[in-house]
Design an enzyme around this catalytic site. Sequence first.
Site, PDB file in Angstrom:
ATOM      1  N   SER A 239       0.921  -1.223  -0.044  1.00 50.03           N
ATOM      2  CA  SER A 239      -0.058  -0.091  -0.027  1.00 50.03           C
ATOM      3  C   SER A 239       0.943   1.232   0.186  1.00 50.03           C
ATOM      4  O   SER A 239       2.157   1.020  -0.236  1.00 50.03           O
ATOM      5  CB  SER A 239      -0.898  -0.103   1.267  1.00 50.03           C
ATOM      6  OG  SER A 239      -0.057   0.263   2.400  1.00 50.03           O
ATOM      7  N   LYS A 240       0.373   2.291   0.074  1.00 49.18           N
ATOM      8  CA  LYS A 240       0.961   3.745   0.072  1.00 49.18           C
ATOM      9  C   LYS A 240       2.245   3.586   1.182  1.00 49.18           C
ATOM     10  O   LYS A 240       3.051   4.444   0.912  1.00 49.18           O
ATOM     11  CB  LYS A 240      -0.036   4.550   0.134  1.00 49.18           C
ATOM     12  CG  LYS A 240      -0.600   5.163  -1.009  1.00 49.18           C
ATOM     13  CD  LYS A 240      -1.215   6.513  -1.132  1.00 49.18           C
ATOM     14  CE  LYS A 240      -1.917   6.830  -2.485  1.00 49.18           C
ATOM     15  NZ  LYS A 240      -3.331   6.650  -2.159  1.00 49.18           N
ATOM     16  N   ARG A 241       1.725   2.992   2.186  1.00 51.13           N
ATOM     17  CA  ARG A 241       2.716   3.069   3.524  1.00 51.13           C
ATOM     18  C   ARG A 241       4.020   2.655   2.944  1.00 51.13           C
ATOM     19  O   ARG A 241       5.134   2.921   3.537  1.00 51.13           O
ATOM     20  CB  ARG A 241       2.242   2.261   4.548  1.00 51.13           C
ATOM     21  CG  ARG A 241       1.259   2.872   5.503  1.00 51.13           C
ATOM     22  CD  ARG A 241       0.973   1.863   6.599  1.00 51.13           C
ATOM     23  NE  ARG A 241       0.560   0.618   6.063  1.00 51.13           N
ATOM     24  CZ  ARG A 241       1.130  -0.711   6.202  1.00 51.13           C
ATOM     25  NH1 ARG A 241       2.071  -0.670   6.854  1.00 51.13           N
ATOM     26  NH2 ARG A 241       0.305  -1.703   5.721  1.00 51.13           N
ATOM     27  N   HIS A 242       3.920   1.464   1.934  1.00 53.94           N
ATOM     28  CA  HIS A 242       5.517   1.013   1.275  1.00 53.94           C
ATOM     29  C   HIS A 242       6.055   1.995   0.372  1.00 53.94           C
ATOM     30  O   HIS A 242       6.927   1.639  -0.138  1.00 53.94           O
ATOM     31  CB  HIS A 242       5.270  -0.234   0.998  1.00 53.94           C
ATOM     32  CG  HIS A 242       4.594  -1.323   1.902  1.00 53.94           C
ATOM     33  ND1 HIS A 242       3.357  -1.606   1.934  1.00 53.94           N
ATOM     34  CD2 HIS A 242       5.139  -2.025   3.105  1.00 53.94           C
ATOM     35  CE1 HIS A 242       2.973  -2.301   2.765  1.00 53.94           C
ATOM     36  NE2 HIS A 242       4.042  -2.712   3.779  1.00 53.94           N
ATOM     37  N   GLY A 243       5.727   2.902   0.305  1.00 58.21           N
ATOM     38  CA  GLY A 243       6.117   3.779  -0.761  1.00 58.21           C
ATOM     39  C   GLY A 243       5.578   3.392  -2.166  1.00 58.21           C
ATOM     40  O   GLY A 243       6.241   3.657  -3.426  1.00 58.21           O
TER      41      GLY A 243
END
Length: 466
Positions: A239-243
């Site tokens: 997800s976005k959290r992982h860049g």
Amino acid sequence: MTVVTRFAPSPTGHLHIGGARTALFSWLHARRMGGRFILRIEDTDRERSTDEYVEAILEGMAWLGLEHDEGPYYQTQRFDRYREVIARMLAEGTAYHCYCSRERLEALRAEQMAAKEKPRYDGSCRDRHDPPPEGVSPVVRFRNPLDGQVVFEDLVRGSIAFANAELDDLIIARSDGTPTYNFTVVVDDADMGVTHVIRGDDHINNTPRQINLLQALGVTPPAYAHVPMILGADGQRLSKRHGAVSVLQYRDEGYLPEALLNYLVRLGWSRGDQEIFSRPEMIALFDLKAVHRAPSTFNPDKLLWLNQHYLKTADPVYVAGHLQPHLARLGVDPDAGPDLAGVVRALRERSKTLVEMAEGARFFFADHVAYDEKAVAKHLGEEGCRALSAVKAQLAELAEWTTEAIHGVIETVAASGGWKMGQVAQPLRVAVSGTAVSPPIDQTLQLLGREKSLERIAAALQHVHS
Ligand code: GLU
């Protein structure tokens, strides 16, 4: 039979890594089999779909070079067709009107939950013969088979079975007449002659419902290949959290489409331990059967490594084309400097991304060199300026402005002045680039041209003496 695959994104977000991989696998399978690849925009969720996302998806696909042979089709332009199929199913009895009120359905659900049963529609309108209640707009439900099971051979995961008893009588049209998601997918896959549905395994639960619907329409279901999900390094869904960013963001961060494609093809597919796949190689070798069953983990370092590989090995003219927008973003006019392919050749060993390459290329195109004063202090002291003046005089006399000849001048000046090569090269580098880092200095001067090189050397000498 001609293979027909499709990529069917919902424009409720950007084209991200997972979607791009699904698109790539679908495209590759069509190309490998000499088939057709369809692009279909599933935009029936009007609240969450936007034109911006549609544009971004089309732009992302075009940038990746995943060209479609048909489409883009838009589901919102096919409502007449969906209405027609719904009318047909009602007439044939494979669908029925359901007048159950929301209150009834909610009570039913609460009851089932309390009894620890899986909430599902109880089929109360399935065989109703009473006159319809007045003033109620019914929904349309699919008459799902009650018994037996749906079995399909998933091309990635093998045989999968669902009991019909587990499946609801799915709503295929809402009370306002608009069709629902699983229904539109089925009508489209049937009308478009899709032979292979390749998609994320988050859709696996939809597949038995879609197969039942297709069978009710008298259509042979396509083959299915459900591709496992992509995880971040922490084992969580990417997800976005992982860049995990959109495809266009990778473009903007200076990746070449070849690098991203190569990275994506290896994300859940392999062939021996080969890491590098050109586009024609991917097409020749891709095999759905070799897609892994287990989730794959996203590794940004490997993507960066591949990007560097392609920056180094791709045709410099091609790389130059991709470098242009990054230069434009820095306000650099590529016509105001040396041949861009030459600049790429000079910088490609030292750039991991096109953004870095554009930064490194900047000085070639500048009207005035921006000096790093630390580098000036270090390399353009008295001794440095003496070396610089000596080299300037010889460069002015040079018969041929080639890399080799320039290299020769630096060597000669160093030898005659008792300097090390670096003691001549570094002042020269600071003079023409403003900093102590640049591509090989002979190559840099050659690209800049004699006139600009001499101008910059003179300006540097003036800069330190003023
Ligand atoms: N529109 C769906 C999605 O974006 C894909 C549906 C499908 O591939 O069948 O997740």
